[in-house]
Write an enzyme that holds these catalytic residues in place. Structure first.
Site, PDB file in Angstrom:
ATOM      1  N   THR A  65      -0.008  67.485  22.373  1.00 11.88           N
ATOM      2  CA  THR A  65      -0.570  66.912  21.150  1.00 11.88           C
ATOM      3  C   THR A  65      -0.840  65.423  21.307  1.00 11.88           C
ATOM      4  O   THR A  65      -1.921  64.933  20.956  1.00 11.88           O
ATOM      5  CB  THR A  65       0.404  67.140  19.974  1.00 11.88           C
ATOM      6  N   CYS A  66       0.124  64.699  21.822  1.00 14.88           N
ATOM      7  CA  CYS A  66       0.013  63.239  21.881  1.00 14.88           C
ATOM      8  C   CYS A  66      -1.238  62.807  22.623  1.00 14.88           C
ATOM      9  O   CYS A  66      -2.026  61.999  22.134  1.00 14.88           O
ATOM     10  CB  CYS A  66       1.271  62.667  22.537  1.00 14.88           C
TER      11      CYS A  66
ATOM     12  N   LYS B 237      -6.167  59.317  18.473  1.00 16.94           N
ATOM     13  CA  LYS B 237      -6.109  58.690  17.152  1.00 16.94           C
ATOM     14  C   LYS B 237      -6.199  57.172  17.261  1.00 16.94           C
ATOM     15  O   LYS B 237      -6.971  56.530  16.560  1.00 16.94           O
ATOM     16  CB  LYS B 237      -4.814  59.097  16.456  1.00 16.94           C
TER      17      LYS B 237
ATOM     18  N   TYR C  10       1.611  60.091   7.370  1.00 20.98           N
ATOM     19  CA  TYR C  10       0.946  59.058   8.156  1.00 20.98           C
ATOM     20  C   TYR C  10      -0.362  59.541   8.771  1.00 20.98           C
ATOM     21  O   TYR C  10      -1.312  58.772   8.904  1.00 20.98           O
ATOM     22  CB  TYR C  10       1.897  58.449   9.203  1.00 20.98           C
TER      23      TYR C  10
ATOM     24  N   GLU D  53      -3.702  57.516   8.113  1.00 21.99           N
ATOM     25  CA  GLU D  53      -4.418  56.920   9.253  1.00 21.99           C
ATOM     26  C   GLU D  53      -5.865  57.385   9.295  1.00 21.99           C
ATOM     27  O   GLU D  53      -6.786  56.586   9.500  1.00 21.99           O
ATOM     28  CB  GLU D  53      -3.700  57.295  10.557  1.00 21.99           C
TER      29      GLU D  53
ATOM     30  N   HIS E 257       5.524  29.657  17.193  1.00 21.59           N
ATOM     31  CA  HIS E 257       4.535  29.108  16.267  1.00 21.59           C
ATOM     32  C   HIS E 257       3.213  28.845  16.963  1.00 21.59           C
ATOM     33  O   HIS E 257       3.213  28.413  18.107  1.00 21.59           O
ATOM     34  CB  HIS E 257       5.085  27.788  15.714  1.00 21.59           C
TER      35      HIS E 257
ATOM     36  N   GLU F  41       6.719  34.798  13.086  1.00 17.95           N
ATOM     37  CA  GLU F  41       7.735  33.747  12.904  1.00 17.95           C
ATOM     38  C   GLU F  41       8.379  33.825  11.519  1.00 17.95           C
ATOM     39  O   GLU F  41       9.506  33.378  11.314  1.00 17.95           O
ATOM     40  CB  GLU F  41       7.159  32.355  13.156  1.00 17.95           C
TER      41      GLU F  41
HETATM   42  C1  FAD Z   1      -2.897  63.448  14.686  1.00 21.52           C
HETATM   43  C2  FAD Z   1      -1.536  63.108  15.248  1.00 21.52           C
HETATM   44  C3  FAD Z   1      -1.220  61.800  15.485  1.00 21.52           C
HETATM   45  C4  FAD Z   1       0.018  61.467  16.008  1.00 21.52           C
HETATM   46  N1  FAD Z   1       0.310  60.148  16.222  1.00 21.52           N
HETATM   47  C5  FAD Z   1       1.493  59.798  16.754  1.00 21.52           C
HETATM   48  C6  FAD Z   1       1.794  58.437  17.022  1.00 21.52           C
HETATM   49  O1  FAD Z   1       0.985  57.540  16.763  1.00 21.52           O
HETATM   50  N2  FAD Z   1       2.995  58.149  17.567  1.00 21.52           N
HETATM   51  C7  FAD Z   1       3.904  59.125  17.877  1.00 21.52           C
HETATM   52  O2  FAD Z   1       4.977  58.800  18.394  1.00 21.52           O
HETATM   53  N3  FAD Z   1       3.659  60.423  17.601  1.00 21.52           N
HETATM   54  C8  FAD Z   1       2.471  60.778  17.054  1.00 21.52           C
HETATM   55  N4  FAD Z   1       2.207  62.101  16.821  1.00 21.52           N
HETATM   56  C9  FAD Z   1       3.270  63.107  17.083  1.00 21.52           C
HETATM   57  C10 FAD Z   1       3.332  63.457  18.560  1.00 21.52           C
HETATM   58  O3  FAD Z   1       2.065  63.842  19.028  1.00 21.52           O
HETATM   59  C11 FAD Z   1       4.346  64.567  18.771  1.00 21.52           C
HETATM   60  O4  FAD Z   1       5.575  64.183  18.197  1.00 21.52           O
HETATM   61  C12 FAD Z   1       4.581  64.877  20.235  1.00 21.52           C
HETATM   62  O5  FAD Z   1       3.383  65.234  20.875  1.00 21.52           O
HETATM   63  C13 FAD Z   1       5.620  65.997  20.386  1.00 21.52           C
HETATM   64  O6  FAD Z   1       5.767  66.348  21.726  1.00 21.52           O
HETATM   65  P1  FAD Z   1       6.247  67.816  22.116  1.00 21.52           P
HETATM   66  O7  FAD Z   1       6.470  67.794  23.599  1.00 21.52           O
HETATM   67  O8  FAD Z   1       7.343  68.240  21.251  1.00 21.52           O
HETATM   68  O9  FAD Z   1       5.029  68.784  21.770  1.00 21.52           O
HETATM   69  P2  FAD Z   1       3.493  68.709  22.061  1.00 21.52           P
HETATM   70  O10 FAD Z   1       3.064  67.399  22.574  1.00 21.52           O
HETATM   71  O11 FAD Z   1       2.835  69.245  20.847  1.00 21.52           O
HETATM   72  O12 FAD Z   1       3.294  69.732  23.257  1.00 21.52           O
HETATM   73  C14 FAD Z   1       3.505  71.098  23.114  1.00 21.52           C
HETATM   74  C15 FAD Z   1       2.609  71.821  24.097  1.00 21.52           C
HETATM   75  O13 FAD Z   1       3.019  73.165  24.214  1.00 21.52           O
HETATM   76  C16 FAD Z   1       1.885  73.969  24.372  1.00 21.52           C
HETATM   77  N5  FAD Z   1       2.295  75.341  24.026  1.00 21.52           N
HETATM   78  C17 FAD Z   1       2.668  75.804  22.805  1.00 21.52           C
HETATM   79  N6  FAD Z   1       3.067  77.095  22.899  1.00 21.52           N
HETATM   80  C18 FAD Z   1       2.958  77.432  24.212  1.00 21.52           C
HETATM   81  C19 FAD Z   1       3.237  78.630  24.946  1.00 21.52           C
HETATM   82  N7  FAD Z   1       3.741  79.708  24.352  1.00 21.52           N
HETATM   83  N8  FAD Z   1       2.984  78.627  26.266  1.00 21.52           N
HETATM   84  C20 FAD Z   1       2.480  77.541  26.887  1.00 21.52           C
HETATM   85  N9  FAD Z   1       2.207  76.398  26.246  1.00 21.52           N
HETATM   86  C21 FAD Z   1       2.454  76.337  24.929  1.00 21.52           C
HETATM   87  C22 FAD Z   1       0.865  73.345  23.454  1.00 21.52           C
HETATM   88  O14 FAD Z   1      -0.446  73.700  23.838  1.00 21.52           O
HETATM   89  C23 FAD Z   1       1.147  71.859  23.660  1.00 21.52           C
HETATM   90  O15 FAD Z   1       0.348  71.321  24.682  1.00 21.52           O
HETATM   91  C24 FAD Z   1       0.966  62.480  16.307  1.00 21.52           C
HETATM   92  C25 FAD Z   1       0.647  63.820  16.063  1.00 21.52           C
HETATM   93  C26 FAD Z   1      -0.588  64.132  15.541  1.00 21.52           C
HETATM   94  C27 FAD Z   1      -0.931  65.565  15.274  1.00 21.52           C
END
Ligand code: FAD
Length: 464
Positions: free
Chosen positions: A42-43, A51, A180, A184, A439, A444
């Site tokens: 997701t990130c 984003k 958020y 955003e 400054h 500050e």
């Molecule tokens: C629009 C948006 C903006 C964000 N902005 C921020 C930010 O600015 N700062 C921040 O810290 N966080 C942000 N986040 C949150 C952040 O993206 C998540 O907290 C983070 O990605 C979580 O990581 P994760 O490893 O738990 O899961 P994810 O990064 O979601 O990864 C999970 C992965 O597992 C895969 N998957 C799922 N099921 C299966 C399966 N059965 N087999 C194989 N693969 C699978 C998915 O395809 C995905 O790639 C944002 C989220 C969104 C939606």
């Protein structure tokens, strides 16, 4: 261990999964990582990274306006949505390749497939129709935008996944939600010239943040031209003959827009994952239940990141993954630390925050000192922009411990990172006072607010 194909099998190649797979492989463990969509999760693919790139894109119109006060004449500016989408795609593809390469470079195997549990040691690789076995299994499947099947016409709506790759920039958008992500994107679309309405069922946007920041951001967004309707909800979305959408609100108002984006929460990715077959327990929201070491109720099955619904942020998922490695592979049981997580909202103006809000602190501490300042940042003096910056320290009146630090304004996210260190270190207001100012900066102000703006005693505000 050799009785299994792998020492560790990771399901999900996002922030948490990639980190765990890479570090375990670097320790010499036999590791495989399955990702069903794109490595980076997701990130990288549809969260933080794209984003933030879109936030930058949306800020240029204000920069162009502000330039005049500094003597610049900027010619006619044109925006090309397709170019932004293509450039974003190039960048996330670059990062995706790095994420995959890092796992492989450490000796881990990457598998491009959905993976599901067959039992507590067996995983089915769906794309290859085969099963493998592993001693330890880490579930890091993240979450997705919550659907809203109860909303008539929800099939016409988009979520944060689709929003990055719209075929064209809408002329008008309704964004439903007050978290958020909703806030955003309201700022992003407004900055890109889209007529933007934010509809939120709560009383004020961004629950759980300090109320001062919430209100000031709300007012600033409205002053910029974003409509914020709260409390309000969409009750129906109807597709019109001309392809546009009519969103009917509970207030009776009907908004005609090109897109309705639902950003009403996140759902853990646990459906059809074989958790029941493996005996892994979930909570009522479908999140995987883990102990303080990220271990599920099944001894060799672990879960980190958004799928556990603890703190849904990328650095937290990565931290949980690192703690998991310590616990599972280094004989060093390590609990993730979820206390005092600094965070930013990339709204415009930005929020940077760490620790307790004033309201939360007032529930837990008898005597609070609130240091608060609101001022026009120097960069806006010549630009003429009226936006104010807000800074606030919430201090325990008895111990002088800084309990919360909240900033609204340019670079607030960058400040939150450093304020996070001070709160984590348990610094007091006296430590802030002893720190020399830099400054001229906006930051500050954080070390020059010598007198409390007001006190809060037993929950009651005392001015003067
Ligand atoms: C629009 C948006 C903006 C964000 N902005 C921020 C930010 O600015 N700062 C921040 O810290 N966080 C942000 N986040 C949150 C952040 O993206 C998540 O907290 C983070 O990605 C979580 O990581 P994760 O490893 O738990 O899961 P994810 O990064 O979601 O990864 C999970 C992965 O597992 C895969 N998957 C799922 N099921 C299966 C399966 N059965 N087999 C194989 N693969 C699978 C998915 O395809 C995905 O790639 C944002 C989220 C969104 C939606």
């Amino acid at each position: 261990m050799a009785q299994y194909d792998y020492d560790l099998f990771v399901i999900g190649g996002g922030s948490g999964g990639v980190r765990a797979a890479r570090v375990a492989a670097a320790l010499g463990k036999r590791v495989a990582l399955a990702e069903e969509f794109r490595f980076g999760g997701t990130c990288v693919i549809r969260g933080c990274v794209p984003k933030k790139l879109y936030v930058y894109a949306s800020q240029f119109p204000e920069h162009f306006e502000d330039a005049a006060g500094y003597g610049w004449t900027v010619g006619e500016a044109k925006f090309d949505w397709a170019a932004l989408v293509a450039n974003k795609e190039r960048e996330i593809s670059r990062l995706e390749a790095i994420y995959k390469r890092n796992v492989e470079g450490s000796g881990g195997e990457t598998i491009h497939s959905r993976a599901v549990l067959v039992d507590s040691h067996t995983i089915r690789i769906e794309a290859e129709n085969r099963t493998v076995t592993a001693d330890q299994i880490l579930i890091a499947t993240g979450g997705r935008a919550a659907a809203h099947p109860a909303l008539p016409g929800h099939e016409h709506c988009i979520y944060s996944n689709e929003v990055f790759d719209l075929a064209e920039l809408p002329k008008a958008i309704l964004i439903e939600g007050g978290g958020y992500i909703a806030v955003e994107f309201a700022n992003i679309f407004h900055g890109l010239g889209v007529e933007t309405t934010l509809v939120y069922r709560g009383k004020e946007i961004l629950s759980r943040f300090d109320m001062d920041l919430r209100r000031t951001l709300h007012d600033t967004m409205v002053a910029k031209g974003i409509r914020i309707l709260c409390p309000a909800v969409s009750e129906e979305v109807v597709k019109r003959a001309d392809g546009r959408l009519d969103a009917r609100l509970n207030t009776g108002e009907v908004l005609t827009v090109d897109q309705v984006m639902l950003a009403i929460g996140r759902t853990p990715n646990t459906e059809n994952l074989g958790l029941e077959a493996a005996g892994v327990v979930m909570d009522r929201q479908g999140a995987i239940v883990v102990d303080r070491f990220s271990r599920t109720n099944v001894q060799n099955v672990w879960a980190v990141g958004d799928v556990t619904n603890r703190v849904q942020l990328t650095p937290v998922a990565i931290h949980e993954a690192m703690c998991f490695i310590e616990t599972a592979f280094k004989n060093n049981p390590t609990e993730p630390d979820h206390d005092c997580v600094a965070t930013a909202v990339f709204s415009q103006p930005e929020i940077g925050t760490v620790g307790l809000s004033e309201d939360e602190a007032a529930k837990r501490f008898k005597h609070l000192e609130i240091y608060r300042t609101s001022f026009r940042p120097m960069r806006h003096t010549l630009s003429g922009r009226q936006e104010k910056m807000l800074m606030k320290l919430v201090v325990d009146g008895d111990t002088r411990l800084v309990l919360g630090a909240h900033v609204l304004g340019p670079d607030a996210g960058e400040m939150a990172q450093l304020l996070g260190i001070t709160l984590k270190a348990g610094l007091t207001k006296d430590d802030f006072d002893r720190t020399m100012a830099v400054h001229p900066t906006a930051a500050e102000e954080l070390v020059t607010m010598y007198k409390p703006t007001y006190l809060v005693k037993e929950g009651v505000r005392i001015d003067g």
